[in-house]
Motif scaffolding. Structure first.
Motif, PDB file in Angstrom:
ATOM      1  N   GLN A 241       0.776  -1.207  -0.158  1.00 44.42           N
ATOM      2  CA  GLN A 241      -0.095  -0.269  -0.074  1.00 44.42           C
ATOM      3  C   GLN A 241       0.807   1.352   0.125  1.00 44.42           C
ATOM      4  O   GLN A 241       0.488   2.317  -0.060  1.00 44.42           O
ATOM      5  CB  GLN A 241      -0.564   0.141   0.969  1.00 44.42           C
ATOM      6  CG  GLN A 241      -1.311  -1.195   1.336  1.00 44.42           C
ATOM      7  CD  GLN A 241      -2.553  -1.251  -0.472  1.00 44.42           C
ATOM      8  OE1 GLN A 241      -3.838  -0.317  -0.487  1.00 44.42           O
ATOM      9  NE2 GLN A 241      -2.548  -2.407  -1.129  1.00 44.42           N
TER      10      GLN A 241
ATOM     11  N   PRO B 201      -7.224   1.104  13.966  1.00 42.12           N
ATOM     12  CA  PRO B 201      -8.137   2.360  12.814  1.00 42.12           C
ATOM     13  C   PRO B 201      -7.931   3.049  12.394  1.00 42.12           C
ATOM     14  O   PRO B 201      -8.728   3.599  11.755  1.00 42.12           O
ATOM     15  CB  PRO B 201      -9.502   1.969  13.912  1.00 42.12           C
ATOM     16  CG  PRO B 201      -9.057   1.867  15.835  1.00 42.12           C
ATOM     17  CD  PRO B 201      -7.440   1.132  15.719  1.00 42.12           C
ATOM     18  N   LEU B 202      -6.438   3.899  13.047  1.00 43.12           N
ATOM     19  CA  LEU B 202      -6.516   4.859  12.683  1.00 43.12           C
ATOM     20  C   LEU B 202      -5.191   5.727  11.479  1.00 43.12           C
ATOM     21  O   LEU B 202      -5.285   6.350  10.820  1.00 43.12           O
ATOM     22  CB  LEU B 202      -5.833   6.476  13.616  1.00 43.12           C
ATOM     23  CG  LEU B 202      -6.638   6.454  14.753  1.00 43.12           C
ATOM     24  CD1 LEU B 202      -5.737   7.062  15.852  1.00 43.12           C
ATOM     25  CD2 LEU B 202      -7.883   6.963  14.872  1.00 43.12           C
TER      26      LEU B 202
ATOM     27  N   ASP C 294      -7.007   4.755   5.496  1.00 43.24           N
ATOM     28  CA  ASP C 294      -8.013   4.357   5.100  1.00 43.24           C
ATOM     29  C   ASP C 294      -8.699   2.211   5.789  1.00 43.24           C
ATOM     30  O   ASP C 294      -7.808   1.731   5.247  1.00 43.24           O
ATOM     31  CB  ASP C 294      -8.233   5.215   4.137  1.00 43.24           C
ATOM     32  CG  ASP C 294      -8.922   4.370   2.933  1.00 43.24           C
ATOM     33  OD1 ASP C 294      -8.354   2.849   2.522  1.00 43.24           O
ATOM     34  OD2 ASP C 294      -7.688   4.980   2.195  1.00 43.24           O
ATOM     35  N   PRO C 295      -9.332   2.451   5.637  1.00 42.70           N
ATOM     36  CA  PRO C 295     -10.613   1.129   6.162  1.00 42.70           C
ATOM     37  C   PRO C 295      -9.686   0.704   5.147  1.00 42.70           C
ATOM     38  O   PRO C 295      -9.916  -0.505   4.769  1.00 42.70           O
ATOM     39  CB  PRO C 295     -11.933   1.148   5.750  1.00 42.70           C
ATOM     40  CG  PRO C 295     -12.126   2.791   6.428  1.00 42.70           C
ATOM     41  CD  PRO C 295     -11.198   3.555   5.847  1.00 42.70           C
ATOM     42  N   ILE C 296     -10.158   0.399   3.865  1.00 44.53           N
ATOM     43  CA  ILE C 296      -9.585   0.048   1.924  1.00 44.53           C
ATOM     44  C   ILE C 296      -8.155  -0.338   2.253  1.00 44.53           C
ATOM     45  O   ILE C 296      -7.842  -2.024   1.845  1.00 44.53           O
ATOM     46  CB  ILE C 296      -9.968   0.382   1.116  1.00 44.53           C
ATOM     47  CG1 ILE C 296     -11.665   0.858   1.241  1.00 44.53           C
ATOM     48  CG2 ILE C 296      -9.619  -0.435   0.336  1.00 44.53           C
ATOM     49  CD1 ILE C 296     -11.899   1.123  -0.251  1.00 44.53           C
ATOM     50  N   VAL C 297      -7.018   0.427   2.788  1.00 43.93           N
ATOM     51  CA  VAL C 297      -6.213  -0.009   2.654  1.00 43.93           C
ATOM     52  C   VAL C 297      -5.502  -0.908   3.764  1.00 43.93           C
ATOM     53  O   VAL C 297      -4.763  -1.573   3.340  1.00 43.93           O
ATOM     54  CB  VAL C 297      -5.454   1.709   2.631  1.00 43.93           C
ATOM     55  CG1 VAL C 297      -3.662   1.551   2.890  1.00 43.93           C
ATOM     56  CG2 VAL C 297      -5.113   2.934   1.739  1.00 43.93           C
TER      57      VAL C 297
ATOM     58  N   ARG D 272      -8.204  14.872   6.847  1.00 41.90           N
ATOM     59  CA  ARG D 272      -9.315  13.780   6.613  1.00 41.90           C
ATOM     60  C   ARG D 272      -8.655  12.282   6.354  1.00 41.90           C
ATOM     61  O   ARG D 272      -7.372  12.683   6.687  1.00 41.90           O
ATOM     62  CB  ARG D 272      -9.867  14.127   5.360  1.00 41.90           C
ATOM     63  CG  ARG D 272      -8.456  14.151   4.399  1.00 41.90           C
ATOM     64  CD  ARG D 272      -9.040  14.049   2.425  1.00 41.90           C
ATOM     65  NE  ARG D 272      -7.642  13.861   1.934  1.00 41.90           N
ATOM     66  CZ  ARG D 272      -6.844  13.038   1.446  1.00 41.90           C
ATOM     67  NH1 ARG D 272      -7.331  11.425   2.183  1.00 41.90           N
ATOM     68  NH2 ARG D 272      -5.773  13.186   1.192  1.00 41.90           N
ATOM     69  N   VAL D 273      -9.259  11.331   6.355  1.00 44.79           N
ATOM     70  CA  VAL D 273      -8.962  10.061   6.647  1.00 44.79           C
ATOM     71  C   VAL D 273      -8.082   9.376   5.555  1.00 44.79           C
ATOM     72  O   VAL D 273      -8.397  10.498   4.418  1.00 44.79           O
ATOM     73  CB  VAL D 273     -10.263   9.536   6.568  1.00 44.79           C
ATOM     74  CG1 VAL D 273      -9.969   7.259   5.989  1.00 44.79           C
ATOM     75  CG2 VAL D 273     -11.016   9.476   8.051  1.00 44.79           C
TER      76      VAL D 273
END
Lengths: 291, 182
Positions: free
Chosen positions: A35, A100-101, A104-107, A190-191
């Motif tokens: 990633q 969780p930080l 982003d969720p997909i990465v 931003r996220v």
């Protein structure tokens, strides 16, 4: 197709991967979650001749504690594996706050903790967390394995001390001296953006007193900053308002932020102090509730 | 067997390394010869002509190119096609059946969850991964799950509503199926 041409190898053992790295003599990169590496290859900031994909090597996707309390994270443990592990908050609270930080969720479904450490981005969250926890990285090369403390692992932005024929196969955190507590806070626009400021705090309590403390700072220096002097003032006493204030002030002083589009130097220092204070005050409250 | 050179030409064809991969896309097996540097997004769009997968930012930020790999959302611009060898890929084309839309697609239609539509395939696939794991998410959980997908129309309110509606319908469908079970 934007990346430069490369030859692709997907070995099924670590030894085979090491042999491939050895053959490539420094012109190879290891691909785990990809990633960070794939975006860099697309921009041709990275143009390895050989890509050694370790995703087909079994037995690297683990995380968890040994019977003696040593916590191990394998090279193919994804951020999401940590994020979704309900036991992490009690076993490794600083890691549980950070997971969780990350990006982003997909990465997070593909990216790995060990890969993030190897990428050695000064704005990488895990390096601060692992430094605060006193963690190390296990590298495997042709002559076997060696451990490298996280604070010594990075020797510059996007550089680490791995030899060209070594693979980081694991990160580990030593067993705590007593009960673990900790937190991670991150300011981002931003996220998925890089951290404006990130602060990792790890405490180990023994008999109501802080036996060991670690503070790691993200994004406020040329590499991850280990705020040892700030952490040291917390050790040997209970968590109290005076030591919290002192730690927050010292962490802000030790940080080396630069003014940029994410904020001024003074602003970032202020956030460092605020985050250290916020995490510690929160821990003070919860430890008092427990006591 | 399809060669992707016809649609994605190499810079020079003589010494280009090629890998043969077998990948299942929306349940259909494909055997393909790909250059290792071919991105999964390009394999899907140019190679397989499944242009529902959109490429937005191309820098791992926007999530428009999201597909599911073995059920988990992945940004297909940030993965090489060779890495999909032996895995199952689901694109937006795999959501609907021949005769009807997927409840997530119906949700987006009914709640006006799309404006220009560019981010929609990625939004819907990320939503599918969420609902497969958590059939009854709160609004916060939906927002959290979709935070890696950007909508430049800023139509987030209706996107979240669409996913909540889809979740309710999927739960209702599952109840019916359970009731009908012998």
């Amino acid at each position: 197709m934007y990346p430069s041409k490369f030859s692709y190898e997907a070995p099924e053992t670590i030894d085979a991967a090491v042999a491939l790295l050895r053959e490539a003599r420094g012109e190879a990169k290891v691909l785990a979650g990809g990633q960070s590496l794939v975006p860099m290859m697309k921009l041709r900031f990275a143009s390895p001749e050989t890509l050694v994909d370790i995703n087909n090597i079994p037995g690297l996707a683990y995380h968890g504690a040994d019977p003696d309390g040593t916590y191990r994270i394998g090279a193919l443990c994804r951020h999401v594996d940590l994020e979704k592990d309900g036991n992490l908050v009690s076993e490794q609270p600083t890691m549980a706050a950070a997971a969780p930080l990350i990006a982003d969720p997909i990465v997070r479904t593909r990216g790995t903790l060990v890969g993030s450490l190897c990428h050695s981005d000064p704005q990488g969250d895990w390096a601060s967390v692992m430094s605060a926890l006193g963690g190390s990285i296990v590298a495997q090369g042709p002559d076997g394995r060696r451990s490298i403390p996280c604070i010594d692992f990075t020797n510059g932005p996007f550089q680490n001390v791995l030899a060209f024929d070594e693979i980081a196969v694991e990160a580990f955190v030593p067993a705590p001296m007593g009960n673990r507590a900790g937190g991670y806070l991150k300011l981002e626009r931003r996220v998925g953006d890089f951290a404006t400021v990130g602060v990792a705090v790890s405490l180990e309590f023994s008999g109501g007193q802080v036996a060991r403390a670690g503070i790691g700072l993200t994004g406020v220096g040329p590499s991850t900053i280990c705020a040892d002097e700030a952490a040291e003032v917390l050790v040997g006493e209970d968590l109290n308002a005076a030591s919290i204030d002192r730690a927050a002030a010292l962490a802000a002083e030790i940080s080396q932020p630069r003014s940029d589009h994410r904020g001024s130097e003074a602003y970032k220092r202020h956030i460092v102090a605020t985050f250290v204070m916020r995490i510690l005050s929160n821990l003070q409250r919860t430890t008092q509730e427990v006591a | 067997m399809t060669s992707l050179f016809a649609v994605v030409p190499a810079e020079s064809s003589d010494d280009t390394p090629v890998r043969r991969i077998t990948v299942s896309v929306n349940g259909k097996r494909h055997t393909l010869d790909v250059e290792p540097r071919l991105l999964l997004a390009h394999m899907i769009r140019q190679g397989l002509e499944l242009t529902g997968t959109h490429i937005g930012c191309d820098t791992t930020n926007c999530g428009a190119c999201t597909v599911l790999i073995d059920g988990a959302p992945v940004k297909s611009c940030t993965m090489f096609a060779v890495q999909a060898d032996g895995h199952e890929v689901t694109t937006v084309e795999g959501l609907a059946s021949a005769s009807e839309l997927h409840p997530i697609q119906e949700g987006f239609r009914d709640e006006h969850g799309l404006q220009c539509g560019f981010c929609t395939p990625g939004m819907m696939l990320t939503a599918k991964a969420l609902l497969d794991e958590n059939p009854d998410p709160t609004e916060d959980e939906v927002r959290w799950a979709l935070s890696g997908n950007l909508c430049r129309c800023t139509g987030y309110q209706n996107i979240v509503k669409s996913v909540i509606l889809a979740a309710a319908r999927l739960r209702a469908n599952n109840h019916v199926e359970e009731d009908e079970a012998p």
